[in-house]
Design an enzyme around this catalytic site. Structure first.
Site, PDB file in Angstrom:
ATOM      1  N   GLU A 133       0.841  -1.191   0.000  1.00  0.00           N
ATOM      2  CA  GLU A 133       0.000   0.000   0.000  1.00  0.00           C
ATOM      3  C   GLU A 133       0.880   1.246   0.000  1.00  0.00           C
ATOM      4  OE1 GLU A 133      -2.962   2.377   3.103  1.00  0.00           O
ATOM      5  OE2 GLU A 133      -2.165   0.412   3.650  1.00  0.00           O
ATOM      6  N   ASP A 156      -1.096  -1.099   5.711  1.00  0.00           N
ATOM      7  CA  ASP A 156      -0.997  -0.507   7.054  1.00  0.00           C
ATOM      8  C   ASP A 156      -1.982  -1.177   8.013  1.00  0.00           C
ATOM      9  OD1 ASP A 156       0.880   1.231   6.119  1.00  0.00           O
ATOM     10  OD2 ASP A 156      -0.496   2.922   5.861  1.00  0.00           O
ATOM     11  N   ASP A 158      -4.275  -0.172   9.875  1.00  0.00           N
ATOM     12  CA  ASP A 158      -5.331   0.770  10.248  1.00  0.00           C
ATOM     13  C   ASP A 158      -6.563   0.505   9.400  1.00  0.00           C
ATOM     14  OD1 ASP A 158      -4.680   1.727   7.750  1.00  0.00           O
ATOM     15  OD2 ASP A 158      -3.796   3.611   8.448  1.00  0.00           O
ATOM     16  N   ASP A 164      -7.829   2.128   6.794  1.00  0.00           N
ATOM     17  CA  ASP A 164      -7.580   2.203   5.346  1.00  0.00           C
ATOM     18  C   ASP A 164      -6.873   0.941   4.852  1.00  0.00           C
ATOM     19  OD1 ASP A 164      -8.789   4.610   4.985  1.00  0.00           O
ATOM     20  OD2 ASP A 164      -6.952   5.805   5.149  1.00  0.00           O
TER      21      ASP A 164
END
Length: 638
Positions: free
Chosen positions: A427, A500, A502, A504
């Site tokens: 990403e 990541d 998180d 997203d």
């Protein structure tokens, strides 16, 4: 040269052959083979149900890895066999190829055709206990590793009838594990309950402090099966099209409808055996679908004008969004291969072809609006196929003009053996840059992705091919996609999604997994898709070597280990992969010697299909219900 004579020929008596080569009879001695013992025993009860003599089955997982299977069928006969001179019960449990399945007056159809089922369970068990209720009495016989330890004894009287088999798998055979997986067994028992609408299966886990029970009963049979597969999707017609016909002693039962997706989902069974590789019954079905719908299109001038001249609808056009269950009962099935996963009877192809043509023609004549919806969807699919073909030609021309057609942002590895190569789909350009610096360039390729990618659950296949976020993934893997996917051309055998930790990152992982599940499902079933697990924290005291932690618990443990100096430690929470340099990313996430990864699996394809449709599809109401029902399990990263 050593002597080789008759004395060298070993004769294995009774069930010795099974214990000597268990894999030949149950496939493996791992978890799959262990669960196969349950399937073989339950198959006997199901055969009684198919013969009309049983409507209740209990499968219980007892403590200490003991299994119990009870049914209310006729009960295994206990009288003395006329030629073998021992009880029929002992014969069935101690001899291969002994059983009522070979006598068509006892069983017209059966799943356990080899007659090795329950005798194999006996052979591979530390002990087995058979209890039979028949002729007004309760009979019992006990065995150890396939050898009778007691005679067939009467232990009581009863008006009931049925068979109970209890056993404990032999740890010397099943060295990996003798613990049964409740969910794995439930999937198969649930399937059997759908296929046999007249039975009720009680599945109990008595190993728990508070035992749980699943009651599996589906009076709607395979119609309910099809509706269950597509729950949460818009379907045509509202109630599945149902076909049930007997011809030449072969029973054909089919349920089908269309949904608003673009993928096909057909499940085929013969005598309750899942024929995963299809066979003649599936061939007959496909041919009939193609013939009937093209015939109706030819007769519909209005719709025909919307379609290219001289083009015919292919089966692939007509199977877009098709969900079907085909359940055959065949007296003398011929299966190709030992796994019994492909039907070979040529006469079944003709039978299914004729029945489906006849019944579908009548149905569509009586339901023109349903026919219209299906033909319009198929024509749209054909147009998309033609557009995709043109797009593919353009991609091919582009590939020829720019070398091998690999994306400009791909940092490829130098080795070419797919078994040794892996690609990280990363990403963001920042993390991609760190990954390129930290990787092993011989075996590790890096493909950075930027921005949110397409939700393939909501779009047509040609839009997937031309999408600027997914086109690099398709080109990098090199195996095509959708119906043209060819796993033998895959360039990497480890495809690692590195995002990541998180919200997203989770979204990107989900979008990628949706794409792989819908358009390259073999990557998941073959175990080629992995999720990288970068650390969440770095705990460092002064200039000492940092400790990387992958959970809150690990962070707390690392701080605890510092004792009095824990307050002096620096704790860094990684919010993104871009916060790590190449060296850190290699040490924590990419070094095969130390990294942590999760392989992506799909143990229950029906459940996975349903959850992807609910969470990623166009229908809002099923997603709202799912969120409400599961909100208590949510893990928010705020």
């Amino acid at each position: 040269m050593s002597d080789y004579s008759a004395s060298n020929i070993q004769v294995l008596k009774g069930l010795e052959a099974v214990r000597k080569r268990p894999g030949m009879y149950i496939g493996s001695t791992g978890p799959k083979g262990l669960h196969h013992l349950v399937y073989e025993t339950v198959d006997n009860s199901i055969d009684e149900a198919m013969a009309g003599h049983c409507d209740k089955i209990i499968v219980a997982l007892e403590k200490d890895d003991v299994v119990r299977v009870e049914d209310n069928g006729r009960g295994i006969p206990v009288d003395i066999h006329p030629t073998e001179k021992i009880s029929a019960l002992e014969l069935v449990l101690t001899r291969l190829h002994a059983g009522g399945k070979f006598d068509k007056s006892s069983y017209k159809v059966s799943g356990g055709l080899h007659g090795v089922g329950v005798s194999c369970v006996n052979a591979l068990s530390d002990w087995l206990e058979a209890t039979v209720k028949v002729n007004g009495h309760i009979y019992r016989q006990k065995y150890e590793r396939g050898v009778p330890k007691t005679k067939v004894e009467i232990i009581g009287d009863t008006e009931e009838h049925g068979t109970t088999i209890r056993w404990k798998a032999d740890k010397t055979i099943f060295t990996e594990t003798t613990t049964y997986d409740f969910d794995v067994l439930k999937d198969r028992l649930r399937e059997l309950a759908f296929l046999n609408s007249g039975i009720i299966i009680y599945f109990r886990d008595e190993r728990l402090e508070n035992p749980k029970e699943e009651v599996l009963q589906f009076v709607g049979g395979i119609n309910e099966f099809v509706s269950n597969i597509d729950s949460g999707k818009t379907v045509v017609p509202d109630q599945p099209i149902y076909i049930n016909e007997t011809k030449d002693d072969v029973i054909t039962e089919i349920s089908l409808h269309y949904n608003n997706s673009y993928s096909e989902n057909i499940r085929t069974y013969v005598n309750d055996i899942n024929t995963r590789d299809g066979g003649t019954h599936l061939e007959g079905f496909k041919n009939a679908i193609r013939f009937v719908l093209n015939k109706f299109l030819d007769a519909n001038e209005k719709l025909k004008k919307t379609f290219e001249k001289d083009e015919k609808l292919t089966y692939e056009d007509l199977s877009s969004g098709l969900t079907a269950v085909i359940s055959m009962k065949v007296p003398e099935p011929e299966f190709e291969g030992q796994t019994k996963e492909k039907l070979g009877n040529t006469e079944v192809r003709t039978i299914v072809d004729q029945i489906v043509k006849e019944k579908l023609t009548i149905y569509f004549e009586q339901n023109p609006s349903v026919l219209d919806s299906i033909l319009k969807k198929a024509i749209d699919e054909a147009k998309a196929r033609i557009a995709a073909r043109k797009a593919k030609d353009n991609m091919r021309k582009k590939s020829m003009s720019d070398g091998f057609g690999l994306p400009a942002k791909l940092a490829d590895c130098s080795m070419k053996n797919p078994e040794l190569c892996e690609v990280y789909i990363v990403e963001g350009d920042s993390a991609g840059g760190s990954a390129k610096k930290g990787r092993d360039p011989k075996t590790q390729a890096i493909l950075p992705l930027w921005g949110k990618m397409l939700n393939v659950e909501k779009v047509r296949p040609e839009k997937v091919m031309n999408n600027d976020k997914l086109e690099p993934v398709i080109a990098t893997l090199g195996a095509g996609f959708g119906k043209d996917f060819n796993i033998s051309k895959l360039r990497y055998h480890k495809i690692i999604i590195m995002a990541d930790a998180d919200v997203d990152g989770s979204h990107i992982r989900t979008l990628l997994l949706t794409f792989f599940f819908r358009y390259m499902p073999e990557l998941i079933t073959k175990g080629y898709i992995y999720l990288a697990m970068p650390p969440l924290f770095k705990v460092q005291l002064g200039k000492k070597e940092p400790v990387y932690c992958y959970s809150d618990a690990e962070r707390d443990a690392a701080l605890e280990a510092l004792g009095d100096q824990r307050e002096k430690a620096n704790v860094q929470r990684y919010k993104g992969l871009g916060e790590m340099d190449g060296k850190q990313l290699w040490e924590t996430t990419m070094d095969p010697a130390h990294r942590k990864m999760r392989v992506v699996t799909v143990p229950d394809a029906i459940a996975a299909d349903k959850i992807f449709s609910v969470c990623m599809g166009e229908e809002v109401e099923p997603r709202r219900r799912f969120i409400e029902d599961n909100s208590s399990y949510a893990n928010l990263d705020i």
